[in-house]
Design an enzyme around this catalytic site. Structure first.
Site, mmCIF file in Angstrom:
data_model
loop_
_atom_site.group_PDB
_atom_site.id
_atom_site.type_symbol
_atom_site.label_atom_id
_atom_site.label_comp_id
_atom_site.label_asym_id
_atom_site.label_seq_id
_atom_site.Cartn_x
_atom_site.Cartn_y
_atom_site.Cartn_z
ATOM 1 C CG ASP A 195 -23.495 20.469 2.555
ATOM 2 O OD1 ASP A 195 -24.536 20.127 1.952
ATOM 3 O OD2 ASP A 195 -22.709 21.309 2.101
ATOM 4 C CE LYS A 231 -25.994 27.241 2.817
ATOM 5 N NZ LYS A 231 -24.595 26.919 2.504
ATOM 6 C CD GLN A 265 -21.269 28.564 2.469
ATOM 7 O OE1 GLN A 265 -22.285 28.353 3.120
ATOM 8 N NE2 GLN A 265 -21.179 28.254 1.181
#
Ligand code: NDP
Length: 279
Positions: free
Chosen positions: A117, A50, A94
């Site tokens: 997200d 990422k 994450q």
């Protein structure tokens, strides 16, 4: 193999190149902060991919790596700090986080307008009501792959295997918004093979290598394999038995190189969109 590959790597490269050009013309660089807690090797690889992509397209980016014994309070404090930082347009924590941290409390602390997200309940609700918001990156990536390949979704029978907040549930909503007739299956589903045998579109998001048998796939179906499973020999494989499924399907994603790169491309896209909205 008779199926054509849904080449996520190639489509993701197109998406990120377009974002690079757009970002070069922006007055302020969009900023992405990625928070990693602990030293899970798979998570470290995802985070590295990422930040590398963020670098390539010209985003400002920060990787915050916290030790595995970080308290929940300290992680929440870090998320609040990033929420208040005007240079940060997107925050991604994450997952998985270590067991002593409540994942939902972390999600609830994300400001919805930086939740790139799409996990916050506000964004999940917006998706439910088909309103503008951040859509989780993997489902968004699956839809973009289908759209750019020109696959007809209206009226199609879609079967989603898995019902997580991250993948299964949101992809089911997106397919329904695209006028598919959607069946969501899970670990208590009685006749998984029977459901899949009727599906024009199959999305597998389970996390069990090769659990969707190739022989279940309806001839001519489109197969999106979200699963990323590392085998004992170190190779990566999906949730779908690839070779026999590819004999029957019309289109199929490879693992790796299918949904994974699209997920990262959508994270970048959401971050740029967040910066555009926030000005
Ligand atoms: P979760 O573990 O959160 O969810 C798995 C789902 O699979 C659950 O809903 C579970 O059902 C269902 N399931 C488990 N066993 C079976 C079974 N035998 N038959 C039918 N359904 C079953 O996983 P995620 O959704 O987070 O991830 C799924 C996979 O996708 C993983 O391999 C993950 O690594 C990968 N992934 C890949 C990404 C990418 O970028 N390509 C991004 C995110 C995830 P139940 O609810 O009943 O327990």
């Amino acid at each position: 193999m008779s199926a054509r590959l849904l080449d996520g790597k190639a489509v993701a490269a197109e998406v990120t190149e377009a974002l690079r050009v757009k970002v070069a013309g922006m007055a302020r660089k969009p900023g992405l902060a990625v928070v990693l807690v602990g030293d899970d090797p798979a998570s470290a690889v995802y985070v590295r991919n990422k930040t590398r992509t963020a670098e390539r397209i010209g985003l400002a980016h920060w990787q915050i790596t916290l030790p595995a014994d970080t308290t929940e309070a300290d992680l929440l404090a870090e998320v609040r700090r990033l929420a208040g930082d005007p240079d940060v347009d997107g925050i991604l924590v994450q997952f998985p986080v270590p067991r002593h941290i409540d994942r939902l409390r972390v999600v609830d602390t994300l400001p919805p307008d930086k939740d790139v997200d799409g996990l916050h309940v506000v964004n999940a609700g917006r998706l439910m009501q088909k309103r503008e918001g951040f859509v989780p990156c993997t489902p968004a990536g699956c839809m973009e792959l289908l759209r750019r390949t020109g696959i007809e979704l209206r009226g199609a029978e879609a079967v989603v295997v898995g019902r997580s907040d991250l993948v299964g549930r949101p992809i089911a909503r997106l397919l329904e918004h695209a006028d598919c007739t959607v069946t969501v299956t899970h670990s208590r589903t009685r006749d998984l093979a029977g459901h899949i045998a009727r599906a024009d579109i199959v999305v597998a998001a389970v996390g069990v290598p090769n659990m969707v048998r190739g022989s279940w796939i309806k001839p001519g179906a489109v197969v999106l394999d979200v699963g990323i499973n590392r085998l004992a020999d170190g190779t990566l494989t999906g949730d779908v038995e690839f070779a026999p499924a590819a004999e029957r399907a019309a289109w199929i994603t490879p693992v790796p190189g299918g949904v994974g790169p699209m997920t990262i491309a959508m994270l970048m896209s959401n971050t740029v969109r967040s910066a555009e909205r926030r000005g």
